[in-house]
Each structure stands twice: as C-alpha cells, then as structure tokens.
Design a protein around this motif. Structure first.
Motif, PDB file in Angstrom:
ATOM      1  N   ASN A 164       0.824  -1.216   0.000  1.00 47.13           N
ATOM      2  CA  ASN A 164       0.000   0.000   0.000  1.00 47.13           C
ATOM      3  C   ASN A 164       0.858   1.267   0.000  1.00 47.13           C
ATOM      4  O   ASN A 164       0.549   2.235  -0.699  1.00 47.13           O
ATOM      5  CB  ASN A 164      -0.944   0.007   1.203  1.00 47.13           C
ATOM      6  CG  ASN A 164      -2.048  -1.031   1.089  1.00 47.13           C
ATOM      7  OD1 ASN A 164      -2.393  -1.437  -0.017  1.00 47.13           O
ATOM      8  ND2 ASN A 164      -2.584  -1.470   2.210  1.00 47.13           N
ATOM      9  N   LEU A 165       1.943   1.255   0.777  1.00 46.12           N
ATOM     10  CA  LEU A 165       2.825   2.426   0.823  1.00 46.12           C
ATOM     11  C   LEU A 165       3.518   2.650  -0.523  1.00 46.12           C
ATOM     12  O   LEU A 165       3.743   3.795  -0.932  1.00 46.12           O
ATOM     13  CB  LEU A 165       3.874   2.262   1.929  1.00 46.12           C
ATOM     14  CG  LEU A 165       3.396   2.491   3.356  1.00 46.12           C
ATOM     15  CD1 LEU A 165       4.506   2.153   4.356  1.00 46.12           C
ATOM     16  CD2 LEU A 165       2.946   3.942   3.566  1.00 46.12           C
ATOM     17  N   ALA A 166       3.851   1.572  -1.192  1.00 47.15           N
ATOM     18  CA  ALA A 166       4.548   1.684  -2.481  1.00 47.15           C
ATOM     19  C   ALA A 166       3.683   2.367  -3.533  1.00 47.15           C
ATOM     20  O   ALA A 166       4.201   2.940  -4.497  1.00 47.15           O
ATOM     21  CB  ALA A 166       4.972   0.307  -2.969  1.00 47.15           C
ATOM     22  N   GLU A 167       2.375   2.297  -3.350  1.00 50.03           N
ATOM     23  CA  GLU A 167       1.469   2.948  -4.302  1.00 50.03           C
ATOM     24  C   GLU A 167       1.385   4.453  -4.055  1.00 50.03           C
ATOM     25  O   GLU A 167       0.925   5.202  -4.913  1.00 50.03           O
ATOM     26  CB  GLU A 167       0.070   2.334  -4.177  1.00 50.03           C
ATOM     27  CG  GLU A 167       0.011   0.872  -4.605  1.00 50.03           C
ATOM     28  CD  GLU A 167      -1.352   0.262  -4.363  1.00 50.03           C
ATOM     29  OE1 GLU A 167      -2.012   0.669  -3.380  1.00 50.03           O
ATOM     30  OE2 GLU A 167      -1.772  -0.594  -5.155  1.00 50.03           O
ATOM     31  N   LYS A 168       1.872   4.891  -2.882  1.00 51.08           N
ATOM     32  CA  LYS A 168       1.721   6.302  -2.501  1.00 51.08           C
ATOM     33  C   LYS A 168       3.049   7.054  -2.384  1.00 51.08           C
ATOM     34  O   LYS A 168       3.075   8.272  -2.485  1.00 51.08           O
ATOM     35  CB  LYS A 168       0.999   6.393  -1.145  1.00 51.08           C
ATOM     36  CG  LYS A 168      -0.370   5.721  -1.113  1.00 51.08           C
ATOM     37  CD  LYS A 168      -0.881   5.624   0.319  1.00 51.08           C
ATOM     38  CE  LYS A 168      -2.168   4.824   0.396  1.00 51.08           C
ATOM     39  NZ  LYS A 168      -2.596   4.569   1.788  1.00 51.08           N
ATOM     40  N   ARG A 169       4.133   6.307  -2.164  1.00 51.45           N
ATOM     41  CA  ARG A 169       5.408   6.971  -1.886  1.00 51.45           C
ATOM     42  C   ARG A 169       6.525   6.410  -2.760  1.00 51.45           C
ATOM     43  O   ARG A 169       6.558   5.221  -3.083  1.00 51.45           O
ATOM     44  CB  ARG A 169       5.758   6.829  -0.402  1.00 51.45           C
ATOM     45  CG  ARG A 169       4.764   7.600   0.476  1.00 51.45           C
ATOM     46  CD  ARG A 169       4.812   7.193   1.933  1.00 51.45           C
ATOM     47  NE  ARG A 169       6.116   7.412   2.528  1.00 51.45           N
ATOM     48  CZ  ARG A 169       6.388   7.172   3.813  1.00 51.45           C
ATOM     49  NH1 ARG A 169       5.448   6.708   4.604  1.00 51.45           N
ATOM     50  NH2 ARG A 169       7.600   7.397   4.293  1.00 51.45           N
ATOM     51  N   ASP A 170       7.458   7.299  -3.107  1.00 53.57           N
ATOM     52  CA  ASP A 170       8.589   6.895  -3.949  1.00 53.57           C
ATOM     53  C   ASP A 170       9.795   6.462  -3.121  1.00 53.57           C
ATOM     54  O   ASP A 170      10.735   5.872  -3.665  1.00 53.57           O
ATOM     55  CB  ASP A 170       9.016   8.056  -4.856  1.00 53.57           C
ATOM     56  CG  ASP A 170       7.922   8.451  -5.837  1.00 53.57           C
ATOM     57  OD1 ASP A 170       7.220   7.541  -6.316  1.00 53.57           O
ATOM     58  OD2 ASP A 170       7.762   9.659  -6.102  1.00 53.57           O
ATOM     59  N   GLU A 171       9.771   6.773  -1.831  1.00 51.11           N
ATOM     60  CA  GLU A 171      10.927   6.499  -0.979  1.00 51.11           C
ATOM     61  C   GLU A 171      10.443   6.054   0.393  1.00 51.11           C
ATOM     62  O   GLU A 171       9.495   6.612   0.935  1.00 51.11           O
ATOM     63  CB  GLU A 171      11.782   7.766  -0.862  1.00 51.11           C
ATOM     64  CG  GLU A 171      13.141   7.551  -0.254  1.00 51.11           C
ATOM     65  CD  GLU A 171      14.029   8.790  -0.393  1.00 51.11           C
ATOM     66  OE1 GLU A 171      15.084   8.822   0.256  1.00 51.11           O
ATOM     67  OE2 GLU A 171      13.653   9.710  -1.145  1.00 51.11           O
ATOM     68  N   LYS A 234       6.384   0.530  -9.883  1.00 50.09           N
ATOM     69  CA  LYS A 234       7.838   0.533  -9.699  1.00 50.09           C
ATOM     70  C   LYS A 234       8.188   0.395  -8.230  1.00 50.09           C
ATOM     71  O   LYS A 234       7.380   0.698  -7.351  1.00 50.09           O
ATOM     72  CB  LYS A 234       8.462   1.813 -10.274  1.00 50.09           C
ATOM     73  CG  LYS A 234       8.033   3.112  -9.621  1.00 50.09           C
ATOM     74  CD  LYS A 234       8.656   4.301 -10.341  1.00 50.09           C
ATOM     75  CE  LYS A 234       8.243   5.635  -9.723  1.00 50.09           C
ATOM     76  NZ  LYS A 234       8.796   5.840  -8.384  1.00 50.09           N
ATOM     77  N   LYS A 235       9.390  -0.042  -8.017  1.00 50.76           N
ATOM     78  CA  LYS A 235       9.889  -0.273  -6.662  1.00 50.76           C
ATOM     79  C   LYS A 235      10.320   1.057  -6.040  1.00 50.76           C
ATOM     80  O   LYS A 235      11.067   1.819  -6.664  1.00 50.76           O
ATOM     81  CB  LYS A 235      11.087  -1.217  -6.763  1.00 50.76           C
ATOM     82  CG  LYS A 235      11.626  -1.768  -5.481  1.00 50.76           C
ATOM     83  CD  LYS A 235      12.689  -2.807  -5.845  1.00 50.76           C
ATOM     84  CE  LYS A 235      13.355  -3.372  -4.632  1.00 50.76           C
ATOM     85  NZ  LYS A 235      14.325  -4.426  -5.009  1.00 50.76           N
ATOM     86  N   PRO A 236       9.845   1.374  -4.832  1.00 48.08           N
ATOM     87  CA  PRO A 236      10.292   2.617  -4.206  1.00 48.08           C
ATOM     88  C   PRO A 236      11.764   2.529  -3.803  1.00 48.08           C
ATOM     89  O   PRO A 236      12.307   1.433  -3.646  1.00 48.08           O
ATOM     90  CB  PRO A 236       9.393   2.738  -2.968  1.00 48.08           C
ATOM     91  CG  PRO A 236       8.921   1.365  -2.694  1.00 48.08           C
ATOM     92  CD  PRO A 236       8.893   0.636  -3.993  1.00 48.08           C
ATOM     93  N   THR A 237      12.384   3.676  -3.651  1.00 50.15           N
ATOM     94  CA  THR A 237      13.757   3.718  -3.140  1.00 50.15           C
ATOM     95  C   THR A 237      13.720   3.363  -1.659  1.00 50.15           C
ATOM     96  O   THR A 237      12.952   3.945  -0.894  1.00 50.15           O
ATOM     97  CB  THR A 237      14.360   5.118  -3.317  1.00 50.15           C
ATOM     98  OG1 THR A 237      14.383   5.437  -4.705  1.00 50.15           O
ATOM     99  CG2 THR A 237      15.771   5.180  -2.750  1.00 50.15           C
TER     100      THR A 237
END
Length: 284
Positions: A164-171, A234-237
């Motif tokens: 869920n966080l990966a859908e909202k944040r890049d890092e 995509k995979k967050p940093t």
C-alpha cells in the motif's frame, strides 16, 4: 475431529478455517463472540461444544498499545489462555496455544531453541510468556507454538502495509537491524493441523519461516514480487534505518529467529514464506 477455534477473524484464524480437513467440524469464535478473558464465557463455550481440541489463535497483538494498556493485554494474553487451559482439562480436550518470539529479548545471535532462557522486553512479550506459563501449569500436555513475523492475505500485516505504501510513496525508510523469519499464517495453520492429526505430545514448539531476513530485506523482496506481478508500477527507493532512528513505545527484539528443529523432527515443514509471498500478493 471437533475444534473450538478462538481468534477466528485474525490472520491465523481465517487461514485455519480455509485449511480445515474434510470431516472436521469447527466452532470458530472471534472476540465479539467469545471474550477468552471471561472465565464463565469460556466454560460455556467449551462445555456446550465439547471439542476434541481447542486452538487458541486469539491474542492482544498491539505491541505498542500494550505498553499503555497492560491490563487489557494481560486479560487476553494471560488470563485467556489460563481460562482455556482449565476448560480444556475439564472436557479432556487437547489445547494448542499460539505464542510469540517476543518472549525473548533478542540479544542472541543463534536461532532460539525452545529451551532457551526467556526475557521479554515489554508488556506484550511478558503477558504472552505469562500465558505460556499458565497453560503449562494447568495442562502440561498442551502444545504451545511460538511464531514470529506473521503475514497473510488477511487482516493488517507488514506485507500489505508495504504494498500500500509503495502505491503512494517513492521512498521508504525500513528498519535494517532487526532480524527474524517471516511466517505465512497459512503454513502455521497447516502445522497446527498436522500436530493435531499426529496427536503430538505437549510442550513448546518453535515454528517460523525457513530463511531469516531483516525487515529491510523482507521489504525489498516484497517489492520485487509486487513489481513482477504488476501489482505496483515501480519499486520505491529503500533507505536502511536503525531501530534507534525509528523509536516506538515498545522495544522489539533485535534478533528473533526461531530454531525449528523440534517441530521438523515431527515431519512438519517450516514456512516457505517466499513461495507464500508470491501467492498472497496475487490475491490482494
């Protein structure tokens, strides 16, 4: 076999019901139907059903909240198992009680065995250990299964949070200095069923994942799977952070890998969490 299942709406409870062997009957009760901290409610539930076995998947698992609600945590984690042990003994039922890696302080460097010294760091771990001790004192033939880092397609857990966080944040900053073995609740449910089917002797058993990782490494694997399945674009940093950089009300064990040799000696396989991860992310 007739089973009384507590914590029916949690991750383990739901996975257990999904895997119920043919011909088994289950009375599955959530906390709204049964307050295991209420002795008379437990007695009524057990005496009216007269199960062959009780599986206690119910627990107060809000680790941080437990620090400010010790009485609530103890009611479920200590008094609950105590009540269930008394009730199981009264009808001659087998009891399988689920406990936690939090009974250890995490200062070890080798996987914890069932006989290793316990030393919980906080209220949650202490109430769970007190529950273990109550069960063993009342019903020595009960089986206690310690597990850790549980995830599944149900409820709230680390895997769902990360996706869920990966859908909202890049890092994202992920703790990298705590190590453990992720455990798929479905594999734990299967292990419990196998213990019941084999009428395994009582005592403490450790059950967890078949490979240890840090939270950082676990998150990295989650994102690899989620990207490969098209679940996230995509995979967050990922940035590694220390426990000290991410303070919480309750202290966590830095090392909580559980040795599984004892339960494996019974023919029970440990949780293949990487295979499970692939399956459950597909279900999200």
């Amino acid at each position: 076999m007739k089973i009384l299942l507590t914590g029916a709406n949690g991750q383990l409870g739901r996975c257990f019901q999904d895997r119920l062997p043919e011909g088994w009957q289950v009375r599955a009760l959530g906390s709204a139907e049964l307050d295991i901290g209420n002795k008379s409610q437990v007695e009524e539930a057990v005496l009216s059903w007269k199960p062959d076995a009780i599986v206690n998947a119910g627990a107060y698992t809000a680790v941080d909240k437990a620090e400010s609600e010790p009485e609530s945590a103890a009611r479920v984690n200590t008094l609950g198992p105590e009540n269930l042990a008394h009730a199981a003994r009264s009808v001659g039922a087998k009891l399988i009680h689920v406990s936690t890696d939090y009974v250890f302080d995490g200062k070890g460097t080798q996987p914890y065995r069932e006989t290793d010294t316990t030393n919980p760091l906080g209220v949650y771990g202490k109430t769970k250990l007190d529950g273990e001790n109550a069960v063993q004192a009342i019903l020595p033939e009960a089986a206690i299964i310690r597990t850790a880092w549980v995830f599944s397609e149900y409820g709230s857990n680390f895997v769902k949070t990360m996706v869920n966080l990966a859908e909202k944040r890049d890092e994202l900053g992920i703790v990298s200095d705590q190590r453990g073995c992720p455990t798929y609740a479905g594999d734990l449910a299967t292990a419990i069923i196998e213990l019941l089917q084999s009428n395994a002797q009582g005592g403490i058993y450790h059950f967890g994942g078949d490979r240890e990782v840090s939270w950082f490494e676990f998150a990295d694997k989650i994102f690899d799977v989620a990207v490969s399945q098209g679940r996230i674009e995509k995979k967050p940093t990922l940035n590694a952070v220390t426990t000290d950089q991410y303070p919480t009300p309750a202290r966590r064990p830095a090392y909580s890998v559980l040795a599984g040799e004892k339960i494996k000696s019974l023919g029970v396989q440990l949780s293949n969490w990487e295979a499970a991860l692939t399956e459950i992310i597909r279900k999200f």
